[in-house]
Design an enzyme around this catalytic site. Sequence first.
Site, PDB file in Angstrom:
ATOM      1  N   TRP A 158     -46.485 -21.153   0.696  1.00  0.00           N
ATOM      2  CA  TRP A 158     -47.396 -22.232   1.055  1.00  0.00           C
ATOM      3  C   TRP A 158     -48.769 -21.742   1.511  1.00  0.00           C
ATOM      4  CZ3 TRP A 158     -48.168 -20.730   5.973  1.00  0.00           C
ATOM      5  CH2 TRP A 158     -47.077 -20.206   6.695  1.00  0.00           C
ATOM      6  N   ASN A 159     -48.917 -20.446   1.777  1.00  0.00           N
ATOM      7  CA  ASN A 159     -50.163 -20.027   2.420  1.00  0.00           C
ATOM      8  C   ASN A 159     -51.342 -19.934   1.446  1.00  0.00           C
ATOM      9  OD1 ASN A 159     -48.663 -17.806   1.364  1.00  0.00           O
ATOM     10  ND2 ASN A 159     -49.938 -16.390   2.512  1.00  0.00           N
ATOM     11  N   LYS A 182     -41.399 -23.088  -8.834  1.00  0.00           N
ATOM     12  CA  LYS A 182     -40.876 -23.820  -7.686  1.00  0.00           C
ATOM     13  C   LYS A 182     -41.786 -23.514  -6.499  1.00  0.00           C
ATOM     14  CE  LYS A 182     -38.400 -24.905  -3.976  1.00  0.00           C
ATOM     15  NZ  LYS A 182     -38.938 -24.740  -2.614  1.00  0.00           N
ATOM     16  N   GLY A 234     -42.956 -14.293  -0.565  1.00  0.00           N
ATOM     17  CA  GLY A 234     -42.536 -14.985   0.641  1.00  0.00           C
ATOM     18  C   GLY A 234     -41.931 -14.030   1.646  1.00  0.00           C
ATOM     19  N   GLY A 235     -41.071 -14.563   2.506  1.00  0.00           N
ATOM     20  CA  GLY A 235     -40.501 -13.798   3.601  1.00  0.00           C
ATOM     21  C   GLY A 235     -39.284 -12.989   3.190  1.00  0.00           C
ATOM     22  N   GLU A 256     -42.682  -9.816  -3.666  1.00  0.00           N
ATOM     23  CA  GLU A 256     -43.868  -9.530  -2.861  1.00  0.00           C
ATOM     24  C   GLU A 256     -43.625 -10.167  -1.513  1.00  0.00           C
ATOM     25  OE1 GLU A 256     -46.784  -9.461  -0.725  1.00  0.00           O
ATOM     26  OE2 GLU A 256     -47.541 -11.164  -1.878  1.00  0.00           O
ATOM     27  N   LEU A 257     -43.334  -9.327  -0.510  1.00  0.00           N
ATOM     28  CA  LEU A 257     -42.762  -9.826   0.738  1.00  0.00           C
ATOM     29  C   LEU A 257     -43.684  -9.594   1.929  1.00  0.00           C
ATOM     30  CD1 LEU A 257     -39.123  -8.585   0.011  1.00  0.00           C
ATOM     31  CD2 LEU A 257     -40.198 -10.769  -0.609  1.00  0.00           C
ATOM     32  N   GLU A 392     -43.049  -9.371  11.830  1.00  0.00           N
ATOM     33  CA  GLU A 392     -44.112 -10.161  11.224  1.00  0.00           C
ATOM     34  C   GLU A 392     -44.097 -11.571  11.822  1.00  0.00           C
ATOM     35  OE1 GLU A 392     -45.829 -11.014   6.783  1.00  0.00           O
ATOM     36  OE2 GLU A 392     -43.718 -11.490   7.136  1.00  0.00           O
TER      37      GLU A 392
END
Length: 499
Positions: A158-159, A182, A234-235, A256-257, A392
Site C-alpha cells: 500500500w505504500n 492483487k 511487502g513484509g 522484495e521485503l 522494522e
Amino acid sequence: MTDTRAAYVPRSAYGLHIGGEEISAADAFEAVDPSVGTPWAEIPQASAADVDRAVAAARGAFASWRRSSPATRQELLWRLADAVEAEPERWARLLATENGRPIREATVADVPTCAAILRFFSGVLRDLRGDQIPVEAPDTLIYTVREPLGVIAALIPWNSPLITLANKLGPALAAGNTVVLKPSEFASASVLEFARLAQGILPPGVVNVVTGFGPEVGAALVAHPDVQKVTFTGGTPTARKIMAAAGEALTPAIMELGGKGAMIVCADADLDAAVADALTGIYMANGEVCVAASRLLVHADVHDEFAQRFTALARTIKIGDALDPATQFGPLVTAQQRDRVAAAIARARGEGAEVVVGGSAPELPAPLDNGFFLSPTLLADPAGGTSASQEEFFGPVTVLEKFTDDADALQRANATRYGLAAGVWTRDLARAHRMARELEAGIVWVNKWFDLPVGVPMGGVKDSGFGRELSAETLHEYSAPKVVNVDLSVARPRLWGEG
C-alpha cells in the site's frame, strides 16, 4: 489546509478487472482516507472463484501475448507510460486520498517514476535474448532462447502502489507474460484505476486485477496451480506465508521485503548533507518505505552536533492533510498501522530508548484530528541495544546510535536479520569503498540516500528477500532459457546390431 478538501472522487463504482472487462463482485469493503479517517470509495471483495477466473483469463491471453512481437510490446508499454503521465494531478490526488502520500511527493516522485519504469522496460526488452554455446563437437550447434514463464501473480503493498505496480508489470509484460495483480486492501483504488487505463491499451486478459483481503484473495492466488511465478513486495511475515503456499505448488518467487537501513555517519562527514539525507531517508513517504534510513549510526566525535541539527529540523516539518500541497508529512495509512508503530515506540522506550523528538500523535484541527497521524520521531539508543535498532517499524521512526570506529559501525550495521539498504557518509573514498564492501545489503549508498534510478538492480539479502527488480536483469526473473541442440551432420557411430 483549505476549507474544502479536494479529495479524489472515482468516476464510477469500482469492479474487478478480468479478461478485459470490469465486473462486479458479490461483496465490497470501504477505502478510508487516512488524513481524515472517513470512507471515500468502495472496493470489490473478490472470491476464490473470481481468482480462478482471473488466472484462466491470464492463461488464455498468454497464448497470443507470448507470440507478440517485441515492437508490439514495446509500443504498448510506452503507451501505458504516456497515459499515466498525461494526468499527473489526478494520480497524485488519488494517491494522497488513498494512502496519505503527501501530494507534493506523489506529483514529483510516484507519477514520473511509474512512467519511467514502464518506458525502461519498453526499451530494454529488445535485449532479452539467448546465447550460442561453444562445444567441442564441430557438427553440433547449441543455442538458447529466452521464453516467458506464463501467468505471474503479483502482490503489491500500500505504500507506493503505482511505483510497485510498474515494477511488476513492466518486466513481466516485456518478457511476454500475463499478470494477475492483487493490490493491498489499503491501496486498491490506484491499481483499479490503472487497470481501467490499461483496458484501452492492452489486449484482454493480459493484465487482470482481483482485490480483497489476503486470507481470501491472496492465498487463493499464490497457491493457484496455473500461476508460474509469484512476485511480492511487502513484509517478511506475510512473505513466509506466501512462500509456504507457493511451495506446495512448486511455484518460484521474487521477494522484495523489509529493511532496517543503517546510515553510517563518519567523523569526517559533511554534516549538513548527512542531516538532510537522514531526514529524507526516514520521513519521505511518511516513513512507510522499506529502504528507510531507520538507523542512524553516528561517530562519537560528531554525534551530539548531528543530533542537535537533526532534531531542530525535525521539529519544523509541516504535518498536515496529504491533499494540501504545503504538507511535508502526512498520515500513516491506517489507524492500525499508526497504533502498531506507536506500540513499537513504547516497547523501545521500555527497553531504554529515549524519545528525542516526536513519539506521539500531533495536535491537529478538525477534520484532521480523526486522521491517522504520528509525529516524525527520533529515538536515542546509543548502544543499539533495544528493539528499535533491530525491528522494522515501517513508520516515521529512526533511532540514533553512537559508534567509535569503522569496525564497530560495520558490526552493528550488519547485526540485524535484514539486508536491504545501507549508507556511508565520509569524505574518505577509500573508507567508503571498504565499508561498502563489508556492508551486508543489496543497496549501499555513499553520501546520499533514497536514490534508486531506473536501471539499478533493487533487492536485498538475508530476510530482506531475493531477486532483483527495476533493472535489465529483472527480465531474466520473468523468463527461462530453452536449449536448442542441433546436429549438423548425418553420420552416426555404429552402436547397435551387427558390426
